[in-house]
Design a protein around this motif. Sequence first.
Motif, short mmCIF file in Angstrom:
data_model
loop_
_atom_site.label_atom_id
_atom_site.label_comp_id
_atom_site.label_asym_id
_atom_site.label_seq_id
_atom_site.Cartn_x
_atom_site.Cartn_y
_atom_site.Cartn_z
N GLU A 56 -22.53 14.74 -10.87
CA GLU A 56 -23.03 15.51 -12.01
C GLU A 56 -24.20 16.40 -11.58
OE1 GLU A 56 -22.42 12.26 -12.00
OE2 GLU A 56 -20.94 11.92 -13.58
N ALA A 57 -25.05 15.86 -10.71
CA ALA A 57 -26.18 16.64 -10.20
C ALA A 57 -25.67 17.86 -9.44
CB ALA A 57 -27.06 15.78 -9.30
N THR A 58 -24.64 17.67 -8.62
CA THR A 58 -24.08 18.77 -7.86
C THR A 58 -23.53 19.85 -8.79
OG1 THR A 58 -23.56 17.32 -6.01
CG2 THR A 58 -22.33 19.37 -6.13
N ALA A 59 -22.89 19.45 -9.86
CA ALA A 59 -22.38 20.43 -10.82
C ALA A 59 -23.52 21.23 -11.45
CB ALA A 59 -21.55 19.74 -11.90
N ALA A 60 -24.62 20.57 -11.75
CA ALA A 60 -25.77 21.26 -12.33
C ALA A 60 -26.40 22.21 -11.31
CB ALA A 60 -26.81 20.25 -12.84
N TYR A 61 -26.54 21.77 -10.07
CA TYR A 61 -27.08 22.65 -9.02
C TYR A 61 -26.16 23.84 -8.80
CZ TYR A 61 -29.91 18.53 -7.77
OH TYR A 61 -30.75 17.46 -7.79
N PHE A 62 -24.87 23.58 -8.82
CA PHE A 62 -23.90 24.66 -8.64
C PHE A 62 -24.07 25.72 -9.73
CE2 PHE A 62 -19.71 26.65 -9.08
CZ PHE A 62 -19.49 27.08 -7.77
N ARG A 63 -24.26 25.26 -10.96
CA ARG A 63 -24.46 26.21 -12.06
C ARG A 63 -25.76 26.99 -11.87
NH1 ARG A 63 -23.03 30.09 -14.79
NH2 ARG A 63 -23.83 30.25 -16.92
N ALA A 64 -26.81 26.31 -11.43
CA ALA A 64 -28.08 27.01 -11.15
C ALA A 64 -27.86 28.09 -10.10
CB ALA A 64 -29.14 26.01 -10.68
N LEU A 65 -27.07 27.77 -9.08
CA LEU A 65 -26.81 28.74 -8.01
C LEU A 65 -25.87 29.85 -8.44
CD1 LEU A 65 -26.67 26.20 -5.07
CD2 LEU A 65 -28.40 28.00 -5.43
N GLU A 66 -24.98 29.57 -9.38
CA GLU A 66 -24.16 30.64 -9.95
C GLU A 66 -25.04 31.67 -10.65
OE1 GLU A 66 -19.79 28.94 -11.19
OE2 GLU A 66 -21.45 28.51 -12.54
N LEU A 67 -26.03 31.15 -11.35
CA LEU A 67 -26.94 32.03 -12.10
C LEU A 67 -27.94 32.74 -11.20
CD1 LEU A 67 -27.59 29.60 -15.08
CD2 LEU A 67 -26.29 31.75 -15.17
N HIS A 68 -28.35 32.07 -10.12
CA HIS A 68 -29.37 32.62 -9.23
C HIS A 68 -29.05 32.17 -7.80
CE1 HIS A 68 -32.98 34.29 -7.77
NE2 HIS A 68 -33.87 33.47 -8.28
N PRO A 69 -28.17 32.90 -7.10
CA PRO A 69 -27.68 32.47 -5.79
C PRO A 69 -28.76 32.26 -4.72
CG PRO A 69 -26.32 34.23 -6.65
CD PRO A 69 -27.50 34.11 -7.57
N SER A 70 -29.91 32.89 -4.86
CA SER A 70 -30.95 32.75 -3.84
C SER A 70 -32.01 31.72 -4.22
CB SER A 70 -31.60 34.11 -3.56
OG SER A 70 -32.24 34.59 -4.71
N PHE A 71 -31.70 30.84 -5.15
CA PHE A 71 -32.63 29.81 -5.60
C PHE A 71 -32.66 28.68 -4.56
CE2 PHE A 71 -33.56 26.57 -9.22
CZ PHE A 71 -34.92 26.61 -8.94
N ILE A 72 -33.64 28.73 -3.69
CA ILE A 72 -33.72 27.83 -2.54
C ILE A 72 -33.86 26.38 -2.96
CG2 ILE A 72 -35.12 27.23 -0.52
CD1 ILE A 72 -35.60 30.28 -0.20
N ARG A 73 -34.63 26.12 -3.99
CA ARG A 73 -34.84 24.73 -4.42
C ARG A 73 -33.52 24.08 -4.83
NH1 ARG A 73 -38.71 20.84 -3.65
NH2 ARG A 73 -37.42 19.13 -4.29
N ALA A 74 -32.69 24.79 -5.57
CA ALA A 74 -31.39 24.25 -5.97
C ALA A 74 -30.49 24.05 -4.76
CB ALA A 74 -30.72 25.14 -7.01
N ARG A 75 -30.58 24.96 -3.81
CA ARG A 75 -29.78 24.85 -2.59
C ARG A 75 -30.19 23.59 -1.81
NH1 ARG A 75 -25.09 27.04 -1.66
NH2 ARG A 75 -25.84 29.00 -2.50
N TYR A 76 -31.48 23.36 -1.70
CA TYR A 76 -31.98 22.16 -1.02
C TYR A 76 -31.56 20.89 -1.79
CZ TYR A 76 -35.23 18.59 0.62
OH TYR A 76 -35.78 17.43 1.10
N ASN A 77 -31.70 20.92 -3.10
CA ASN A 77 -31.30 19.77 -3.90
C ASN A 77 -29.81 19.49 -3.76
OD1 ASN A 77 -33.90 19.33 -4.76
ND2 ASN A 77 -33.64 20.31 -6.75
#
Length: 167
Positions: A56-77
Motif C-alpha cells: 500500500e505504501a508503494t502505491a501511495a509513493y507511486f501516486r506521489a511520483l506520478e504527480l511529481h516525478p522528481s520528488f526525491i523523498r518519495a523515490r527514496y521511500n
Amino acid sequence: DWDADVQVALGVLFNISAEYEKAVDCFKAALSKRPDDYILWNRLGATQAHVGSNKEATAAYFRALELHPSFIRARYNMSLASTNMGQHREAAENCLIALSLQQRDMDAVDNKGKAANMDAAHMMPAGGMSATIWNALQLSMYMLGEPKLAEACERQDLDAFRTKFAF
C-alpha cells in the motif's frame, strides 16, 4: 464541510504518537479533497510503511511520483519499501534515480550557491548527494551480490552503475 488541512494536521499528530491507523484515515480523508497533493501521498505511504503495509505504501509513493516525478523523498521511500519486500533491484533503481535527480539539481546550482527549484521535500543536502541514499544503495548492491558496485557507493560514482542499471 470539513477542512483537509485539519485532517493533515491530525494525521501528523497521530503519526507522532504512533497511532498509525488513525493517521492513515486522516491522510486518506485529506486526499479525498486534495487528490493531487504529492506530499500528502508521500505522507500516506510513509505512514502505511510504519505498520508494514509496504504494498500500500508503494502505491501511495507511486501516486506521489506520478504527480511529481522528481520528488526525491518519495523515490527514496519507494526504495525503502522495495527493500522491505525483498525487491532489491527495484530498491537500487529507485536509489539511483534519486541520486541522479540530486546530481541534476547540483548541476543546476547557480553561482550564488542557491539551487534552482529546490525545497526541503526534495531531500537535497547542502554538500551534495545524500549519504543516506548512497547507504541504502550500497545495501541493495550487497543484497544483489554486487560487491564492486557496493564499493562504487563509497566513491559516490553514479557512472559505475550505468552498465547494469538504466536511470
